[in-house]
Design an enzyme around this catalytic site. Sequence first.
Site, PDB file in Angstrom:
ATOM      1  CB  SER A   5      56.948  27.756 -33.309  1.00  0.00           C
ATOM      2  OG  SER A   5      55.568  27.985 -33.341  1.00  0.00           O
ATOM      3  CG  HIS A  32      50.522  29.835 -33.477  1.00  0.00           C
ATOM      4  ND1 HIS A  32      51.491  28.934 -33.113  1.00  0.00           N
ATOM      5  CD2 HIS A  32      51.014  30.505 -34.546  1.00  0.00           C
ATOM      6  CE1 HIS A  32      52.534  29.067 -33.928  1.00  0.00           C
ATOM      7  NE2 HIS A  32      52.276  30.004 -34.796  1.00  0.00           N
ATOM      8  NE  ARG A  87      55.957  36.348 -34.494  1.00  0.00           N
ATOM      9  CZ  ARG A  87      56.251  35.148 -34.960  1.00  0.00           C
ATOM     10  NH1 ARG A  87      56.411  34.139 -34.145  1.00  0.00           N
ATOM     11  NH2 ARG A  87      56.423  34.954 -36.244  1.00  0.00           N
ATOM     12  CE  LYS A 137      65.549  24.276 -47.246  1.00  0.00           C
ATOM     13  NZ  LYS A 137      66.571  25.303 -47.152  1.00  0.00           N
TER      14      LYS A 137
END
Length: 174
Positions: free
Chosen positions: A137, A18, A99, A42
Amino acid sequence: MIRTGVYPGSFDPITLGHMDIIRRAAHLVDRLVIGVTTNASKTPMFTLEERLETVRRETDGIAGRGEGIATEIDVVSFDSLLMHFAERQGATIIIRGLRAVADFEYEYQMAGMNQQLNDEIETIFLMADVSLQPIASRLVKEIALYGGNIGAFVTPAVAEQVRERVESIGRKGG
Ligand code: ADP
């Protein structure tokens, strides 16, 4: 005219991938708005407030660092359609990182639909440095949950935050 770009993501947590995209994006716009999504996942590992604070801390000092670099980087949350967020911010471009091929289909479809929503806001895809491309991540969290070393994927401060969070929720495996 000030050129504003929006870079959206969940940043749960912000990785070196990032950060590389943010540095590259900062060369393309005068003002970069990093949009942190409230509901992308979520069950994020970090709350929205934690993610905002971490992204702010990690990107502090990038803006205005030299000729041709964005003079302003704002880190703000959003809970709306990306295109509406971009419009509200006065952005003319949306920045996404690509990516591998795996990202392509989803990103291509989303960019296509966003183009239909507002043809005046362009989606631009950037590639991170080759060494940083595999970083995600989701995998950082998974590695940390199993006690692996994430030092090559995030900054030391973020690694510490992830380690602390993993300790508090309990590590997996034996
Ligand atoms: P999202 O839930 O929107 O995918 P992420 O925080 O996972 O949010 O990613 C935000 C953006 O950063 C996405 O465009 C993603 O493709 C990009 N990105 C994440 N990691 C990398 C990386 N290692 N290299 C290039 N782009 C990346």
